[in-house]
Design a protein around this motif. Sequence first.
Motif, PDB file in Angstrom:
ATOM      1  N   HIS A 107       6.418   1.027  10.323  1.00 57.98           N
ATOM      2  CA  HIS A 107       5.478   2.552  10.418  1.00 57.98           C
ATOM      3  C   HIS A 107       6.582   3.336  10.032  1.00 57.98           C
TER       4      HIS A 107
ATOM      5  N   SER B 160       2.378   7.439  13.210  1.00 52.25           N
ATOM      6  CA  SER B 160       1.506   6.453  13.392  1.00 52.25           C
ATOM      7  C   SER B 160       1.267   5.226  13.831  1.00 52.25           C
TER       8      SER B 160
ATOM      9  N   LYS C 275       6.403   0.419  -0.449  1.00 53.92           N
ATOM     10  CA  LYS C 275       7.536   0.186   0.004  1.00 53.92           C
ATOM     11  C   LYS C 275       7.753  -1.561   0.409  1.00 53.92           C
TER      12      LYS C 275
ATOM     13  N   LYS D  28       0.475  -0.951   0.529  1.00 52.38           N
ATOM     14  CA  LYS D  28       0.017   0.151  -0.284  1.00 52.38           C
ATOM     15  C   LYS D  28       0.742   1.139   0.449  1.00 52.38           C
ATOM     16  N   THR D  29       1.784   0.806   0.622  1.00 52.87           N
ATOM     17  CA  THR D  29       2.849   2.340   1.279  1.00 52.87           C
ATOM     18  C   THR D  29       3.673   2.496  -0.490  1.00 52.87           C
TER      19      THR D  29
END
Length: 402
Positions: free
Chosen positions: A366, A371, A277, A274-275
């Motif tokens: 994170h 977060s 990474k 999703k990120t």
Amino acid sequence: MKGKPYYFSDRNRWRIGWYDEKAHKLIFIDKYNGNYMPVTAFKKKKGGQYLLGEKNNFIPDKDKCQGYKLAQKLLALIQGRWEQARRGECTFRIEEFTKKGWTDVIPYFEKWLKTKAKKKPATYKGYKSYFRNWIKPFFEKYPIQLHEVQLDTLDKLLESLKLSGKGKHNVMMCFHAFLDYAWRAKRIFEIPPFPKKEDYEIVEPTITWLPSDRQISILDVIPEEHQPIFWFLKYHLRRPAEACALHKCDYDLINKVFTIRRSISARKLVSSTKTSKEHVIPCHSRMVPLIDFLAQQPGDFMFQNPRARKAGKRYTNESLNTIWKDACKKAGENIDMYSGLKHSSCSQFINEQGMALSDLQTITDHARLDSVNKYAKTEVARKRELMEAGSEKLSGLLRLVK
């Protein structure tokens, strides 16, 4: 070729006639660049008299009439746009030329959407939904031109969104990305200021979580054939979509670590998280024997659903949710899967084991400490324990009260 110039003798000017197939009628456009196209020259007979038309009006001289030349230019523009639409290069709207209820925001947004087709399926699907349900209807109702969009327009757009605070923010940030594209493409001189964060009325949801014993009571009643993926989610604090997409080749048998590099987006397997990474996480010691065994079985996916019909037999978010809900019902609990697994495990680290937020950030990978701050909201029982730690000193005062 469609369309043709018409001379309107009662107003002494030219118009373009264009048949609209959708409306089933002939539409007249009488302005070019906002100006009428008047007749500037008339035909003459020998002897200097003007030729008369059917209604005793002068007959225009097309060869010398500037209005007719403007009408030809306008017709060429309309025909050009129509040809582009036939080739699939744009969307044809006659309102672009009539200027009645037309805004260039809608066609340009559609063009921008095409540039986002390579985004993650869920992101692209979201953009299309925001446009179809909110942005397009707004600009159809208020046909403002792209260069005219300012803070007051954005305030009105925000006011029209009948969504939660988070939903409003998502739509507005989508529109901000669109304006950023228009600015970089030099279609607008600057990006107007957007409403402030407090205008979205975003309410930070309270984290719902379960203590360890109640969480485990749910996991214990999940059918044994489905338990591995749920224990993985408990111990490794990953998103369910990442567990569904985990491949055997993403596990290092020698070093006992996972590389989280895939996910599920809008029900499609994607080769990024999703990120966007990659995350390298160690396998929990309690799961090493099981993961080693699964990694050496046939098939691509680490966790395979024996009841799945799709190729590869991978789990889906829907199938995981169904299994989780059934287990909650048996265990007498009522909590969604994400809260019952990731939120619960993270909260247990902080509230039951006394782990520092920075340590939890290291485990979850994170990027920002902010977060994981939400997991620091301790449960009522723990708050009471902390508050009453020094209550012995009040014993004398309490006797006086009695």
